[in-house]
Design a protein around this motif. Sequence first.
Motif, mmCIF file in Angstrom:
data_model
loop_
_atom_site.group_PDB
_atom_site.id
_atom_site.type_symbol
_atom_site.label_atom_id
_atom_site.label_comp_id
_atom_site.label_asym_id
_atom_site.label_seq_id
_atom_site.Cartn_x
_atom_site.Cartn_y
_atom_site.Cartn_z
ATOM 1 N N GLU A 91 0.830 -1.208 0.000
ATOM 2 C CA GLU A 91 0.000 0.000 0.000
ATOM 3 C C GLU A 91 0.863 1.255 0.000
ATOM 4 N N ARG A 94 2.220 1.772 -3.444
ATOM 5 C CA ARG A 94 1.190 2.349 -4.310
ATOM 6 C C ARG A 94 1.009 3.832 -4.038
ATOM 7 N N LEU A 104 -5.487 5.495 0.372
ATOM 8 C CA LEU A 104 -4.250 4.745 0.560
ATOM 9 C C LEU A 104 -3.705 4.936 1.967
ATOM 10 N N ALA A 107 -5.555 2.685 4.171
ATOM 11 C CA ALA A 107 -5.126 1.298 3.995
ATOM 12 C C ALA A 107 -3.815 1.045 4.727
ATOM 13 N N ILE A 108 -2.876 2.010 4.624
ATOM 14 C CA ILE A 108 -1.606 1.879 5.340
ATOM 15 C C ILE A 108 -1.856 1.855 6.847
ATOM 16 N N GLU A 111 -3.076 -1.460 8.018
ATOM 17 C CA GLU A 111 -1.968 -2.423 8.095
ATOM 18 C C GLU A 111 -1.121 -2.166 9.337
#
Length: 549
Positions: A91, A94, A104, A107-108, A111
Amino acid sequence: MQTGQDAERDGGGERQDRLIAHSLTLFFAIFLAIAAVIGGLGAIFYQSEVKRYLESTAEQERYRIELLRYLVHGTFDDVIGDLFVLAGQNELERLLVDGDTQHLRSAIADEYLAFATLKGVYDQLRFLDLEGRERVRVNYNDGAPAVVRSAELQDKHQRYYFTATLALRRGQVYVSPFDLNIEHGGLERPLKPMIRLGTPVFDAVGNKRGVVLINYLGEHLLERLATAGAAMSGEIALLNADGYWMLSPREDDTWGFMIPERAARRFDNDYPREWALLRAHEQGQVRTDNGLFTFAELHPLEPGRRLGVGHLARTAPGTERYVWYLVSQVPAAVIEHHTGGLLTRLLMLGAGVLLVIAVGSWYLALGIIRRRLYESQLVTLAHYDRLTGLPNRTLFFDRLERLHESAMRYGRRYGLLYLDLDGFKQVNDTFGHHAGDRLLEQVAVLLRQGVRRADTVARLGGDEFAILLSEVGDADAAHQFGNKLITLIGDAEQLHYQGVRVGASAGIAIYPDHASSPELLVRRADQAMYAAKKRGKNKCVVCRRLVLS
């Protein structure tokens, strides 16, 4: 007038007296001789036992200090490995390619949150851009990890750890001194030992785009040292380069370089002779009036560790050595208590010394066997996964480094296959962790059967496995091998659970075709594995090295 009977009676009494006198003389001669022999044997036995105790204790302390050194190095291996995992997060890659978007970053953050929850040893996980602004941060919050809201993210461009990390090249790691966390200008209470680690991140064309930072909770390292050292005769201490305690049997001794009222609490103030010897030798052992000292320098980040790190943190002004000292002290009172107790027992037992030797020999043999079993258990726990019996992450990276060195020296090629199970989470969630564990054990058996004896199969964690291919012909041969393993797993009836079909996705990278270093090879294989998943899973993808990163 004495009669003959009287004389006979007197002669008989005299003979009886002489018999008793000579008997006593002979008795004392025999007694003293036996006592001298027993005393001599007792003295020899005592000296021998004292020597044996000291040698055995010294040997155990040396061995256990080495084990603790391995524990520290292994901890740094794990933390730096986690740092590179976060730096290579797909991620994040990206985001560096597609641009900074809320999607994004979320998403990071997800994680990071999962990572912090799983690991439980990181106070903060952060990604900062080139200007030092926090883009993503997760705080551990004493066991309740949470993502920090955008409005609360901070500007860290003037903080030393950001500027030091940003100045590094690809693959280099910044490591701060081991100290206490500061909050709002003062020490955080309760005291929170901390080590900060960081590495820069780059986009697909090699431009530096920011840094990833980890705040490691040092208390976990200290607790592991204290727990591992609890079985030792000696008291464990961890010192920094200036002789200040970071771990001590006496809590009030620690962190004197940050707590003013403890500023005088330094190892060299209490043990100046031992400190001089410790500074003069990288490792060693000495017995003084203060007891038996076993010590070793720790260089967690030295190039010889084969970590590929290029930056050594400052531990003191003008010092470029990241060095700690691991010390075990068996106090003189402990030694005297043992040797004095032995002498007392010998004096009390006397004629029963043989029995004491027999009992002592038994307990000595029992102690040696226990020690060997304990040592074997420690080695197994340190190198192998408990569930599958496969090499763990630490042993895998050690073998990877050795294979890489051999390949460079002799001009050979080798491969790395990264394998992740498809359907494992569904089995684990549907049928329970017991079924998931059983599945992992069966997969480990299949992988062992499917590789050559010279190859290494390792479990890196969860449902991720890695295989080191000691020699490969070309990418096609490696690809055929990967497909063979996937087919082996996919066709295994024992891996099918009531309609849930378990498969595998694999990625392969080859040295030197796809990477020039072990770290990059791991990343390439991992990227190839994720590519296999994106292509529909149950596939094997070979890294083609389309773009350097």
